[in-house]
Design an enzyme around this catalytic site. Structure first.
Site, PDB file in Angstrom:
ATOM      1  N   SER A   1       0.842  -1.204   0.000  1.00 39.73           N
ATOM      2  CA  SER A   1       0.000   0.000   0.000  1.00 39.73           C
ATOM      3  C   SER A   1       0.872   1.247   0.000  1.00 39.73           C
ATOM      4  O   SER A   1       1.987   1.229   0.540  1.00 39.73           O
ATOM      5  CB  SER A   1      -0.867   0.011   1.265  1.00 39.73           C
ATOM      6  OG  SER A   1      -1.504   1.262   1.406  1.00 39.73           O
TER       7      SER A   1
ATOM      8  N   TYR B   1      -1.464   0.712  10.729  1.00 39.66           N
ATOM      9  CA  TYR B   1      -1.595   0.021   9.436  1.00 39.66           C
ATOM     10  C   TYR B   1      -0.388   0.344   8.549  1.00 39.66           C
ATOM     11  O   TYR B   1       0.210  -0.551   7.947  1.00 39.66           O
ATOM     12  CB  TYR B   1      -2.893   0.471   8.778  1.00 39.66           C
ATOM     13  CG  TYR B   1      -3.111  -0.020   7.368  1.00 39.66           C
ATOM     14  CD1 TYR B   1      -3.572  -1.317   7.125  1.00 39.66           C
ATOM     15  CD2 TYR B   1      -2.889   0.819   6.269  1.00 39.66           C
ATOM     16  CE1 TYR B   1      -3.798  -1.761   5.827  1.00 39.66           C
ATOM     17  CE2 TYR B   1      -3.117   0.370   4.970  1.00 39.66           C
ATOM     18  CZ  TYR B   1      -3.567  -0.908   4.750  1.00 39.66           C
ATOM     19  OH  TYR B   1      -3.800  -1.355   3.463  1.00 39.66           O
TER      20      TYR B   1
HETATM   21  N1  LIG Z   1      -8.851  -0.905  -0.108  1.00 38.45           N
HETATM   22  C1  LIG Z   1      -7.784  -0.116  -0.135  1.00 38.45           C
HETATM   23  O1  LIG Z   1      -7.884   1.128  -0.172  1.00 38.45           O
HETATM   24  C2  LIG Z   1      -6.397  -0.715  -0.175  1.00 38.45           C
HETATM   25  C3  LIG Z   1      -5.339   0.129  -0.538  1.00 38.45           C
HETATM   26  C4  LIG Z   1      -4.042  -0.392  -0.577  1.00 38.45           C
HETATM   27  C5  LIG Z   1      -3.826  -1.710  -0.237  1.00 38.45           C
HETATM   28  N2  LIG Z   1      -4.876  -2.503   0.132  1.00 38.45           N
HETATM   29  C6  LIG Z   1      -4.583  -3.873   0.510  1.00 38.45           C
HETATM   30  O2  LIG Z   1      -5.158  -4.763  -0.428  1.00 38.45           O
HETATM   31  C7  LIG Z   1      -5.486  -5.986   0.236  1.00 38.45           C
HETATM   32  C8  LIG Z   1      -6.920  -6.346  -0.074  1.00 38.45           C
HETATM   33  O3  LIG Z   1      -7.766  -5.324   0.430  1.00 38.45           O
HETATM   34  P1  LIG Z   1      -9.286  -5.116  -0.046  1.00 38.45           P
HETATM   35  O4  LIG Z   1      -9.458  -3.682  -0.295  1.00 38.45           O
HETATM   36  O5  LIG Z   1      -9.604  -6.108  -1.101  1.00 38.45           O
HETATM   37  O6  LIG Z   1     -10.039  -5.408   1.309  1.00 38.45           O
HETATM   38  P2  LIG Z   1     -11.079  -6.529   1.776  1.00 38.45           P
HETATM   39  O7  LIG Z   1     -12.079  -6.781   0.703  1.00 38.45           O
HETATM   40  O8  LIG Z   1     -11.527  -6.076   3.116  1.00 38.45           O
HETATM   41  O9  LIG Z   1     -10.166  -7.827   1.914  1.00 38.45           O
HETATM   42  C9  LIG Z   1      -9.361  -8.090   3.022  1.00 38.45           C
HETATM   43  C10 LIG Z   1      -9.085  -9.580   3.036  1.00 38.45           C
HETATM   44  O10 LIG Z   1      -8.205  -9.892   4.111  1.00 38.45           O
HETATM   45  C11 LIG Z   1      -8.704 -11.051   4.736  1.00 38.45           C
HETATM   46  N3  LIG Z   1      -8.211 -11.206   6.099  1.00 38.45           N
HETATM   47  C12 LIG Z   1      -8.224 -10.303   7.097  1.00 38.45           C
HETATM   48  N4  LIG Z   1      -7.690 -10.855   8.218  1.00 38.45           N
HETATM   49  C13 LIG Z   1      -7.329 -12.130   7.873  1.00 38.45           C
HETATM   50  C14 LIG Z   1      -6.733 -13.198   8.574  1.00 38.45           C
HETATM   51  N5  LIG Z   1      -6.376 -13.093   9.872  1.00 38.45           N
HETATM   52  N6  LIG Z   1      -6.489 -14.354   7.910  1.00 38.45           N
HETATM   53  C15 LIG Z   1      -6.836 -14.492   6.608  1.00 38.45           C
HETATM   54  N7  LIG Z   1      -7.420 -13.518   5.898  1.00 38.45           N
HETATM   55  C16 LIG Z   1      -7.661 -12.347   6.527  1.00 38.45           C
HETATM   56  C17 LIG Z   1     -10.217 -10.880   4.691  1.00 38.45           C
HETATM   57  O11 LIG Z   1     -10.831 -12.119   4.965  1.00 38.45           O
HETATM   58  P3  LIG Z   1     -12.226 -12.270   5.809  1.00 38.45           P
HETATM   59  O12 LIG Z   1     -13.296 -12.363   4.769  1.00 38.45           O
HETATM   60  O13 LIG Z   1     -12.030 -13.540   6.571  1.00 38.45           O
HETATM   61  O14 LIG Z   1     -12.355 -11.064   6.693  1.00 38.45           O
HETATM   62  C18 LIG Z   1     -10.346 -10.432   3.242  1.00 38.45           C
HETATM   63  O15 LIG Z   1     -10.276 -11.548   2.383  1.00 38.45           O
HETATM   64  C19 LIG Z   1      -5.193  -5.770   1.720  1.00 38.45           C
HETATM   65  O16 LIG Z   1      -3.926  -6.286   2.022  1.00 38.45           O
HETATM   66  C20 LIG Z   1      -5.181  -4.268   1.849  1.00 38.45           C
HETATM   67  O17 LIG Z   1      -4.373  -3.853   2.937  1.00 38.45           O
HETATM   68  C21 LIG Z   1      -6.166  -2.033   0.146  1.00 38.45           C
END
Ligand SMILES: NC(=O)c1ccc[n+]([C@@H]2O[C@H](COP(=O)([O-])OP(=O)(O)OC[C@H]3O[C@@H](n4cnc5c(N)ncnc54)[C@H](OP(=O)(O)O)[C@@H]3O)[C@@H](O)[C@H]2O)c1
Length: 251
Positions: free
Chosen positions: A144, A157
Protein backbone atom coordinates in the site's frame (compact mmCIF):
# COMPACT_ATOMS: atom_id res chain seq x y z
CA UNK A 1 2.29 -22.82 -16.70
CA UNK A 2 2.13 -19.14 -17.54
CA UNK A 3 1.61 -18.26 -21.18
CA UNK A 4 4.07 -16.29 -23.30
CA UNK A 5 2.55 -13.09 -21.89
CA UNK A 6 3.15 -14.04 -18.28
CA UNK A 7 -0.50 -14.70 -17.42
CA UNK A 8 -1.23 -17.61 -15.07
CA UNK A 9 -3.23 -20.74 -15.67
CA UNK A 10 -3.49 -21.43 -11.94
CA UNK A 11 -3.94 -18.91 -9.15
CA UNK A 12 -3.77 -19.10 -5.36
CA UNK A 13 -5.35 -16.19 -3.51
CA UNK A 14 -4.41 -15.63 0.12
CA UNK A 15 -7.34 -13.64 1.48
CA UNK A 16 -9.96 -15.29 -0.71
CA UNK A 17 -12.76 -12.79 -0.07
CA UNK A 18 -10.70 -9.66 -0.78
CA UNK A 19 -12.54 -7.45 -3.25
CA UNK A 20 -9.30 -6.49 -4.96
CA UNK A 21 -8.24 -10.15 -5.20
CA UNK A 22 -11.61 -11.22 -6.60
CA UNK A 23 -11.57 -8.47 -9.23
CA UNK A 24 -8.10 -9.70 -10.19
CA UNK A 25 -9.24 -13.33 -10.29
CA UNK A 26 -12.20 -12.39 -12.52
CA UNK A 27 -9.90 -10.55 -14.90
CA UNK A 28 -7.41 -13.40 -15.05
CA UNK A 29 -10.17 -16.00 -15.57
CA UNK A 30 -11.33 -13.93 -18.54
CA UNK A 31 -7.80 -14.34 -19.94
CA UNK A 32 -6.59 -17.88 -19.32
CA UNK A 33 -6.73 -18.77 -15.61
CA UNK A 34 -8.55 -22.10 -15.18
CA UNK A 35 -7.78 -23.17 -11.61
CA UNK A 36 -8.24 -20.94 -8.57
CA UNK A 37 -7.61 -21.67 -4.92
CA UNK A 38 -9.20 -19.26 -2.48
CA UNK A 39 -7.39 -19.44 0.87
CA UNK A 40 -9.11 -17.70 3.72
CA UNK A 41 -10.98 -17.89 6.97
CA UNK A 42 -13.93 -20.23 6.40
CA UNK A 43 -17.13 -18.18 6.00
CA UNK A 44 -20.22 -17.99 3.82
CA UNK A 45 -18.46 -15.10 2.05
CA UNK A 46 -15.57 -17.36 1.05
CA UNK A 47 -17.99 -19.99 -0.32
CA UNK A 48 -19.94 -17.34 -2.22
CA UNK A 49 -16.73 -15.96 -3.74
CA UNK A 50 -15.79 -19.46 -4.90
CA UNK A 51 -19.25 -20.00 -6.39
CA UNK A 52 -19.06 -16.71 -8.29
CA UNK A 53 -15.73 -17.62 -9.86
CA UNK A 54 -17.05 -21.09 -10.76
CA UNK A 55 -19.83 -19.31 -12.61
CA UNK A 56 -17.11 -17.77 -14.81
CA UNK A 57 -15.85 -21.22 -15.77
CA UNK A 58 -12.93 -21.76 -13.40
CA UNK A 59 -12.33 -24.79 -11.22
CA UNK A 60 -12.33 -23.24 -7.75
CA UNK A 61 -11.43 -24.77 -4.40
CA UNK A 62 -11.20 -23.19 -0.98
CA UNK A 63 -8.68 -23.86 1.75
CA UNK A 64 -8.76 -22.72 5.37
CA UNK A 65 -6.07 -20.12 6.00
CA UNK A 66 -5.67 -17.68 8.88
CA UNK A 67 -2.88 -15.11 8.70
CA UNK A 68 -2.86 -15.04 12.50
CA UNK A 69 -1.98 -18.75 12.69
CA UNK A 70 1.46 -18.97 11.10
CA UNK A 71 2.12 -22.40 12.61
CA UNK A 72 -0.57 -23.78 10.27
CA UNK A 73 0.63 -22.07 7.07
CA UNK A 74 3.02 -24.77 5.92
CA UNK A 75 0.31 -27.45 6.12
CA UNK A 76 -2.54 -25.38 4.70
CA UNK A 77 -0.59 -23.97 1.75
CA UNK A 78 1.52 -27.10 1.26
CA UNK A 79 -1.73 -28.96 0.51
CA UNK A 80 -2.43 -26.58 -2.37
CA UNK A 81 1.00 -26.95 -3.98
CA UNK A 82 0.82 -30.74 -3.51
CA UNK A 83 -2.22 -30.77 -5.85
CA UNK A 84 -0.31 -29.20 -8.75
CA UNK A 85 1.70 -26.21 -9.89
CA UNK A 86 0.55 -22.73 -8.93
CA UNK A 87 1.53 -20.09 -11.48
CA UNK A 88 0.62 -17.10 -9.35
CA UNK A 89 0.09 -16.43 -5.67
CA UNK A 90 -1.78 -13.25 -4.80
CA UNK A 91 -1.11 -12.20 -1.22
CA UNK A 92 -4.21 -10.12 -0.57
CA UNK A 93 -5.16 -10.53 3.05
CA UNK A 94 -4.95 -7.52 5.30
CA UNK A 95 -6.78 -5.47 7.85
CA UNK A 96 -7.01 -1.72 8.24
CA UNK A 97 -7.80 -1.76 11.94
CA UNK A 98 -9.22 1.29 13.67
CA UNK A 99 -6.32 3.63 14.36
CA UNK A 100 -8.02 5.77 17.03
CA UNK A 101 -9.25 2.72 18.90
CA UNK A 102 -6.10 0.64 18.39
CA UNK A 103 -3.84 3.37 19.82
CA UNK A 104 -5.63 2.74 23.12
CA UNK A 105 -5.75 -1.04 22.68
CA UNK A 106 -2.25 -2.34 22.03
CA UNK A 107 -3.47 -5.93 21.61
CA UNK A 108 -5.72 -4.83 18.76
CA UNK A 109 -2.82 -2.90 17.24
CA UNK A 110 -0.66 -6.01 17.43
CA UNK A 111 -3.35 -7.98 15.59
CA UNK A 112 -3.10 -5.50 12.72
CA UNK A 113 0.68 -5.90 12.67
CA UNK A 114 0.49 -9.68 12.94
CA UNK A 115 -2.07 -9.98 10.16
CA UNK A 116 -0.45 -7.60 7.71
CA UNK A 117 3.20 -8.17 8.47
CA UNK A 118 4.18 -11.32 10.33
CA UNK A 119 1.31 -13.28 8.77
CA UNK A 120 2.63 -12.26 5.38
CA UNK A 121 6.21 -13.09 6.31
CA UNK A 122 5.16 -16.60 7.17
CA UNK A 123 2.78 -17.19 4.25
CA UNK A 124 5.17 -15.42 1.86
CA UNK A 125 8.09 -17.64 2.81
CA UNK A 126 6.01 -20.81 2.57
CA UNK A 127 4.78 -19.84 -0.91
CA UNK A 128 8.20 -18.61 -2.05
CA UNK A 129 9.77 -21.90 -1.16
CA UNK A 130 7.03 -23.88 -2.95
CA UNK A 131 7.29 -21.65 -6.04
CA UNK A 132 11.04 -22.07 -6.02
CA UNK A 133 10.69 -25.86 -5.79
CA UNK A 134 8.47 -25.87 -8.89
CA UNK A 135 10.92 -23.48 -10.59
CA UNK A 136 8.49 -20.84 -11.78
CA UNK A 137 5.63 -18.57 -10.77
CA UNK A 138 4.81 -15.10 -9.50
CA UNK A 139 4.16 -13.91 -5.99
CA UNK A 140 2.09 -10.75 -6.18
CA UNK A 141 1.93 -8.83 -2.92
CA UNK A 142 -0.72 -6.20 -2.17
CA UNK A 143 1.24 -3.59 -0.27
CA UNK A 144 0.00 0.00 0.00
CA UNK A 145 1.07 3.60 -0.44
CA UNK A 146 0.38 3.80 3.30
CA UNK A 147 3.67 1.96 3.82
CA UNK A 148 5.65 4.51 1.84
CA UNK A 149 5.49 7.07 4.62
CA UNK A 150 3.66 6.60 7.90
CA UNK A 151 0.90 9.13 8.47
CA UNK A 152 -0.43 10.34 11.82
CA UNK A 153 -3.89 9.16 10.84
CA UNK A 154 -2.99 5.49 10.21
CA UNK A 155 0.55 4.73 11.29
CA UNK A 156 -0.32 1.34 12.79
CA UNK A 157 -1.59 0.02 9.44
CA UNK A 158 1.04 2.06 7.58
CA UNK A 159 3.92 0.63 9.57
CA UNK A 160 2.67 -2.92 9.02
CA UNK A 161 2.53 -2.26 5.27
CA UNK A 162 6.02 -0.71 5.37
CA UNK A 163 7.27 -3.95 6.91
CA UNK A 164 5.40 -6.04 4.36
CA UNK A 165 6.70 -3.93 1.48
CA UNK A 166 10.33 -4.15 2.62
CA UNK A 167 9.95 -7.89 3.16
CA UNK A 168 8.49 -8.44 -0.31
CA UNK A 169 11.22 -6.36 -1.97
CA UNK A 170 13.92 -8.35 -0.19
CA UNK A 171 12.23 -11.63 -1.07
CA UNK A 172 12.09 -10.52 -4.71
CA UNK A 173 15.83 -9.91 -4.65
CA UNK A 174 16.46 -13.24 -2.95
CA UNK A 175 14.49 -15.04 -5.67
CA UNK A 176 15.94 -13.08 -8.57
CA UNK A 177 17.25 -15.50 -11.20
CA UNK A 178 15.39 -18.51 -9.79
CA UNK A 179 12.46 -18.26 -12.19
CA UNK A 180 10.21 -16.92 -9.43
CA UNK A 181 9.04 -13.34 -9.78
CA UNK A 182 7.87 -11.14 -6.92
CA UNK A 183 5.73 -8.12 -7.75
CA UNK A 184 4.91 -5.49 -5.14
CA UNK A 185 1.65 -3.66 -5.81
CA UNK A 186 1.10 -0.32 -4.08
CA UNK A 187 -2.46 0.87 -4.47
CA UNK A 188 -3.67 4.15 -3.03
CA UNK A 189 -7.23 4.49 -1.78
CA UNK A 190 -9.33 1.70 -3.33
CA UNK A 191 -13.11 1.73 -2.93
CA UNK A 192 -13.77 -1.62 -1.21
CA UNK A 193 -15.40 -2.69 2.03
CA UNK A 194 -12.04 -1.98 3.71
CA UNK A 195 -12.42 1.73 3.04
CA UNK A 196 -16.24 1.92 3.18
CA UNK A 197 -17.31 4.93 5.22
CA UNK A 198 -13.91 6.65 5.05
CA UNK A 199 -13.60 10.03 3.35
CA UNK A 200 -12.43 9.38 -0.19
CA UNK A 201 -8.78 10.27 -0.77
CA UNK A 202 -7.48 12.02 -3.92
CA UNK A 203 -6.71 9.63 -6.79
CA UNK A 204 -9.12 7.05 -5.35
CA UNK A 205 -9.46 4.00 -7.54
CA UNK A 206 -11.37 0.72 -7.92
CA UNK A 207 -10.61 -2.99 -7.47
CA UNK A 208 -10.99 -3.38 -11.26
CA UNK A 209 -8.29 -0.76 -11.87
CA UNK A 210 -5.95 -2.60 -9.49
CA UNK A 211 -6.73 -5.84 -11.34
CA UNK A 212 -5.88 -4.21 -14.68
CA UNK A 213 -2.59 -2.91 -13.24
CA UNK A 214 -1.76 -6.37 -11.90
CA UNK A 215 -2.35 -7.89 -15.35
CA UNK A 216 -0.15 -5.28 -17.00
CA UNK A 217 2.54 -5.80 -14.35
CA UNK A 218 2.50 -9.55 -14.96
CA UNK A 219 2.81 -9.04 -18.71
CA UNK A 220 5.79 -6.73 -18.13
CA UNK A 221 7.21 -8.86 -15.32
CA UNK A 222 7.29 -5.64 -13.28
CA UNK A 223 8.74 -5.58 -9.78
CA UNK A 224 6.72 -2.61 -8.53
CA UNK A 225 3.30 -1.40 -9.58
CA UNK A 226 1.59 1.79 -8.34
CA UNK A 227 -2.18 2.14 -8.74
CA UNK A 228 -2.93 4.64 -10.12
CA UNK A 229 0.49 5.11 -11.71
CA UNK A 230 0.55 8.84 -10.82
CA UNK A 231 1.01 7.88 -7.16
CA UNK A 232 4.61 6.94 -7.87
CA UNK A 233 5.45 10.61 -8.44
CA UNK A 234 3.15 11.92 -5.69
CA UNK A 235 4.60 9.56 -3.09
CA UNK A 236 8.15 10.26 -4.19
CA UNK A 237 7.52 13.94 -3.44
CA UNK A 238 5.69 13.25 -0.15
CA UNK A 239 8.41 10.89 0.97
CA UNK A 240 10.97 13.64 0.82
CA UNK A 241 8.98 16.39 2.53
CA UNK A 242 10.54 17.57 5.79
CA UNK A 243 8.91 15.97 8.85
CA UNK A 244 7.54 19.22 10.24
CA UNK A 245 5.80 19.99 6.97
CA UNK A 246 4.52 16.45 6.35
CA UNK A 247 3.05 16.37 9.86
CA UNK A 248 0.90 19.40 9.08
CA UNK A 249 -0.53 18.03 5.82
CA UNK A 250 -4.19 17.00 5.99
CA UNK A 251 -3.39 13.44 4.80
N1 LIG B 1 -8.85 -0.91 -0.11
C1 LIG B 1 -7.78 -0.12 -0.14
O1 LIG B 1 -7.88 1.13 -0.17
C2 LIG B 1 -6.40 -0.71 -0.17
C3 LIG B 1 -5.34 0.13 -0.54
C4 LIG B 1 -4.04 -0.39 -0.58
C5 LIG B 1 -3.83 -1.71 -0.24
N2 LIG B 1 -4.88 -2.50 0.13
C6 LIG B 1 -4.58 -3.87 0.51
O2 LIG B 1 -5.16 -4.76 -0.43
C7 LIG B 1 -5.49 -5.99 0.24
C8 LIG B 1 -6.92 -6.35 -0.07
O3 LIG B 1 -7.77 -5.32 0.43
P1 LIG B 1 -9.29 -5.12 -0.05
O4 LIG B 1 -9.46 -3.68 -0.30
O5 LIG B 1 -9.60 -6.11 -1.10
O6 LIG B 1 -10.04 -5.41 1.31
P2 LIG B 1 -11.08 -6.53 1.78
O7 LIG B 1 -12.08 -6.78 0.70
O8 LIG B 1 -11.53 -6.08 3.12
O9 LIG B 1 -10.17 -7.83 1.91
C9 LIG B 1 -9.36 -8.09 3.02
C10 LIG B 1 -9.09 -9.58 3.04
O10 LIG B 1 -8.21 -9.89 4.11
C11 LIG B 1 -8.70 -11.05 4.74
N3 LIG B 1 -8.21 -11.21 6.10
C12 LIG B 1 -8.22 -10.30 7.10
N4 LIG B 1 -7.69 -10.86 8.22
C13 LIG B 1 -7.33 -12.13 7.87
C14 LIG B 1 -6.73 -13.20 8.57
N5 LIG B 1 -6.38 -13.09 9.87
N6 LIG B 1 -6.49 -14.35 7.91
C15 LIG B 1 -6.84 -14.49 6.61
N7 LIG B 1 -7.42 -13.52 5.90
C16 LIG B 1 -7.66 -12.35 6.53
C17 LIG B 1 -10.22 -10.88 4.69
O11 LIG B 1 -10.83 -12.12 4.97
P3 LIG B 1 -12.23 -12.27 5.81
O12 LIG B 1 -13.30 -12.36 4.77
O13 LIG B 1 -12.03 -13.54 6.57
O14 LIG B 1 -12.35 -11.06 6.69
C18 LIG B 1 -10.35 -10.43 3.24
O15 LIG B 1 -10.28 -11.55 2.38
C19 LIG B 1 -5.19 -5.77 1.72
O16 LIG B 1 -3.93 -6.29 2.02
C20 LIG B 1 -5.18 -4.27 1.85
O17 LIG B 1 -4.37 -3.85 2.94
C21 LIG B 1 -6.17 -2.03 0.15
Amino acid sequence: MKDAFGLPQSLLVLGGTSEIALATARRLIARRTRTVWLAGRPSPGLDEAAEQLRGLGAVVRTVAFDALDPAAHEDALGKVFAEGDVDMVLLAFGTLGDQAHDERDPEAAVRVAQTNYTGAVSAGLVCASALQAQGHGSLVVLSSVAGERARRANFIYGSSKAGLDAFAQGLGDALYGTGVHVMVVRPGFVRTRMTAGLPQAPLATTPEAVAAAVELGLRRRAETVWVPGALRVVMSALRHLPRGLFRRLPV
